[in-house]
Design an enzyme around this catalytic site. Structure first.
Site, mmCIF file in Angstrom:
data_model
loop_
_atom_site.group_PDB
_atom_site.id
_atom_site.type_symbol
_atom_site.label_atom_id
_atom_site.label_comp_id
_atom_site.label_asym_id
_atom_site.label_seq_id
_atom_site.Cartn_x
_atom_site.Cartn_y
_atom_site.Cartn_z
ATOM 1 N N LYS A 108 0.800 -1.448 -0.050
ATOM 2 C CA LYS A 108 0.173 0.151 0.147
ATOM 3 C C LYS A 108 0.866 1.216 0.164
ATOM 4 C CE LYS A 108 -4.561 0.730 0.169
ATOM 5 N NZ LYS A 108 -5.509 0.260 -0.472
ATOM 6 N N GLY A 220 -20.341 7.221 2.449
ATOM 7 C CA GLY A 220 -19.292 7.524 1.289
ATOM 8 C C GLY A 220 -19.804 7.336 -0.007
ATOM 9 N N TYR A 221 -19.407 8.470 -0.776
ATOM 10 C CA TYR A 221 -20.155 8.754 -2.235
ATOM 11 C C TYR A 221 -19.036 8.729 -3.153
ATOM 12 C CZ TYR A 221 -24.221 8.725 -5.022
ATOM 13 O OH TYR A 221 -25.356 8.314 -5.774
ATOM 14 N N GLY A 222 -17.866 8.261 -2.972
ATOM 15 C CA GLY A 222 -16.750 8.249 -4.152
ATOM 16 C C GLY A 222 -17.063 7.057 -4.999
ATOM 17 N N ASN A 223 -15.882 6.386 -5.361
ATOM 18 C CA ASN A 223 -15.866 5.283 -6.201
ATOM 19 C C ASN A 223 -16.577 4.268 -5.864
ATOM 20 O OD1 ASN A 223 -14.552 2.745 -7.238
ATOM 21 N ND2 ASN A 223 -14.088 3.843 -8.898
ATOM 22 N N ALA A 224 -16.219 3.721 -4.505
ATOM 23 C CA ALA A 224 -17.021 2.402 -4.174
ATOM 24 C C ALA A 224 -18.232 3.012 -3.903
ATOM 25 C CB ALA A 224 -16.105 1.934 -2.792
ATOM 26 N N GLY A 225 -18.744 3.845 -3.204
ATOM 27 C CA GLY A 225 -20.140 4.198 -2.684
ATOM 28 C C GLY A 225 -21.025 4.563 -3.890
HETATM 29 P P1 NAD Z 1 -13.206 7.808 -2.999
HETATM 30 O O1 NAD Z 1 -12.032 8.984 -2.755
HETATM 31 O O2 NAD Z 1 -13.516 7.724 -4.358
HETATM 32 O O3 NAD Z 1 -14.308 8.392 -2.152
HETATM 33 C C1 NAD Z 1 -14.339 8.546 -0.550
HETATM 34 C C2 NAD Z 1 -15.763 9.199 -0.276
HETATM 35 O O4 NAD Z 1 -15.642 9.045 1.133
HETATM 36 C C3 NAD Z 1 -16.049 10.331 -0.747
HETATM 37 O O5 NAD Z 1 -17.318 10.445 -1.106
HETATM 38 C C4 NAD Z 1 -15.894 11.133 0.676
HETATM 39 O O6 NAD Z 1 -16.697 12.262 0.606
HETATM 40 C C5 NAD Z 1 -16.182 10.202 1.556
HETATM 41 N N1 NAD Z 1 -15.522 10.327 2.989
HETATM 42 C C6 NAD Z 1 -14.584 11.031 3.270
HETATM 43 N N2 NAD Z 1 -14.397 11.172 4.591
HETATM 44 C C7 NAD Z 1 -15.522 11.010 5.139
HETATM 45 C C8 NAD Z 1 -16.150 10.828 6.394
HETATM 46 N N3 NAD Z 1 -15.568 11.210 7.301
HETATM 47 N N4 NAD Z 1 -17.519 10.615 6.550
HETATM 48 C C9 NAD Z 1 -18.123 10.080 5.444
HETATM 49 N N5 NAD Z 1 -17.764 10.036 4.000
HETATM 50 C C10 NAD Z 1 -16.386 10.517 4.011
HETATM 51 O O7 NAD Z 1 -12.466 6.634 -2.480
HETATM 52 P P2 NAD Z 1 -13.038 5.083 -2.701
HETATM 53 O O8 NAD Z 1 -12.108 4.461 -3.799
HETATM 54 O O9 NAD Z 1 -14.490 5.165 -2.931
HETATM 55 O O10 NAD Z 1 -12.715 4.367 -1.309
HETATM 56 C C11 NAD Z 1 -13.532 4.337 -0.279
HETATM 57 C C12 NAD Z 1 -13.198 3.060 0.515
HETATM 58 O O11 NAD Z 1 -13.216 1.942 -0.081
HETATM 59 C C13 NAD Z 1 -11.751 3.101 1.085
HETATM 60 O O12 NAD Z 1 -11.648 2.611 2.611
HETATM 61 C C14 NAD Z 1 -11.111 2.318 0.230
HETATM 62 O O13 NAD Z 1 -9.863 1.812 0.909
HETATM 63 C C15 NAD Z 1 -12.078 1.229 -0.083
HETATM 64 N N6 NAD Z 1 -11.693 0.543 -1.254
HETATM 65 C C16 NAD Z 1 -11.655 1.154 -2.544
HETATM 66 C C17 NAD Z 1 -11.472 0.367 -3.462
HETATM 67 C C18 NAD Z 1 -11.408 0.940 -5.172
HETATM 68 O O14 NAD Z 1 -11.291 0.452 -5.921
HETATM 69 N N7 NAD Z 1 -11.797 2.379 -5.305
HETATM 70 C C19 NAD Z 1 -11.122 -1.001 -3.477
HETATM 71 C C20 NAD Z 1 -10.981 -1.578 -2.320
HETATM 72 C C21 NAD Z 1 -11.416 -0.634 -1.002
#
Ligand code: NAD
Length: 418
Positions: A108, A220-225
């Protein structure tokens, strides 16, 4: 959002391993080896800012264990990043690749920065500076990063470009989650959410519960959410009633339309104040009376202080480390069905692995092929965990650890490391 101010994700990762090691009666030397990263690189990054000044950033790359194959794991840009968070995430990547039976290890990376406060030019210079320092330990056969919190396909593209100049040739397989035009894989964008939803589909079968129409809340409303919102409806007919981001959440018991919420966030920068929905806090979202709860933001949001108030039947951990060990026990006793992070969110690394394979033979698959192969891998891992948990009468996370740790331990032993 964090319950204990002293919360240390690496302590939590070690505790989880210790519990598995005890059940497995792991050889003490193997156990000690697996409690620590094999290698760490800490870097200092000078970056020219738009105003002409130079700022110094700190970054890390942690190669936790590569007994089963090259390191694999994302890079995070976060203002509260710590080396122990990166260590924990690298450990979880080790268990995740082993659980999915991918021929990879765990690693990581992270940079302590506030990406929202950087201009695109500053972000690019920071990303290139990171590769100038860390590139020496990366490569298709050594360690392959990917996107994670606040890193994007564009950032992967800058990093692949910087690495190409370092090497003197294009070596796209050194990083995954790239744009399609630069050796990305079809299906990588939504792979994390899709993989989690394949698991939820199977969990519905395991518990004999109907999922269409079931209510869901997503933190969470990024990639995963955001993809969980879109695909939850498309794949399983879920009714998503609440979503949130770092600024807060929204709740609408009749269901939230993905296209509209996504457009609102794109326009305003947040899901909050979505017309027709009630604003709620991130804490309240977790405690809603829904069937499916999807933590998809950060670590330690379900802890000893709120676990008893979580009402959902299924906890779909798209985030890494959202549930503390104490909360795990509380949820298990109550009969909640947790699909643990390193199974649930493994869709991302699985399609990243497919991307590495495609880069290596320079031949690219149709999206439908990616989905089919992802489904096969996730479904297989899900049932292995579910069956072991049922057989041993342990919670799913411990069952997943037992499978993953025993696979890594076998590789360590076969290689003669311990
Ligand atoms: P991202 O940066 O695309 O989105 C993160 C989201 O979390 C954003 O909407 C942000 O506003 C929100 N956020 C941040 N702080 C917050 C808080 N205090 N309360 C509520 N929401 C909050 O990230 P992602 O890629 O979607 O990753 C999210 C999680 O999923 C992480 O734990 C990451 O390790 C995990 N993950 C992601 C992937 C991937 O392929 N993207 C794969 C495995 C695990």
């Amino acid at each position: 959002m964090t319950y204990q101010t002293t919360f240390n994700p690496f302590d939590m990762a070690q505790q989880q391993l210790d519990e598995a090691a005890e059940v497995l009666q792991l050889d003490p030397a193997v156990h000690q080896l697996l409690r620590q990263p094999l290698r760490e690189l800490h870097v200092t990054l000078p970056v020219k800012m738009d105003d002409g000044s130079t700022r110094i950033f700190q970054g890390f790359r942690i190669q936790y264990n590569d007994a089963r194959g090259p390191g694999k794991g994302g890079i995070r840009y976060h203002v509260a990043e710590t080396v122990d968070t990166v260590r924990a995430l690298a450990a979880w990547m080790t268990w995740k690749t082993a659980l999915l039976d991918l021929p990879l290890g765990g690693a990581k990376g992270g940079i302590i920065c506030d990406p929202k406060a950087l201009s695109p030019g500053e972000l690019e210079r920071l990303s290139r500076a990171y590769i100038r320092q860390v590139g020496r330990i990366l490569g298709l056969e050594k360690d392959v990063p990917a996107p994670d919190v606040y890193t994007t396909p564009q950032i992967m593209a800058w990093m692949a470009d910087e690495f190409a100049f370092q090497q003197g040739y294009n070596a796209f397989g050194m990083i995954t989650g790239k744009p399609l035009a630069l050796g990305g894989s079809a299906g990588r964008g939504d792979a994390t959410a899709r993989g989690g939803l394949f698991c939820l589909r199977e969990a519905g079968k395991a518990l004999n519960l109907e999922l269409p129409g079931a209510t869901a809340a997503i933190q969470g409303y990024g990639n995963a959410g955001s993809f969980a919102h879109k695909l939850g409806k498309e794949m399983l007919g879920l009714k998503v009633v609440a979503v949130s981001d770092s600024r807060g959440g929204i709740y609408q018991p009749d269901g939230l339309d993905y296209e509209q919420v996504y457009a609102h966030k794109a326009g305003t920068g947040s899901v909050v104040n979505f017309p027709g929905a009630q604003n709620i806090t991130n804490e309240a979202l977790l405690e809603l009376d829904v069937t499916v709860l999807i933590p998809a933001a950060l670590e330690n949001v379900i802890h000893e202080g709120n676990a008893a108030d979580i009402k959902a039947t299924f906890i779909i951990e798209l985030a890494n480390g959202p549930t503390s060990p104490a909360a795990d026990r509380i949820l298990h006793e109550r009969g909640a069905y947790v699909i643990p992070d390193f199974l649930c969110n493994a869709g991302g690394v699985t399609v990243s692995y497919f991307e590495m394979v495609q880069n290596a033979y320079n031949y690219y698959w149709e999206e439908s092929v990616v989905h089919e192969r992802l489904d096969a891998k996730m479904t297989r891992a899900f049932w292995q965990v579910h069956q072991l948990a049922t057989e041993k009468k342990v919670h799913n996370r411990l069952a997943a650890y037992l499978l993953a740790v025993s696979r890594v331990a076998e590789a360590v032993r076969l290689r003669g490391w311990a």
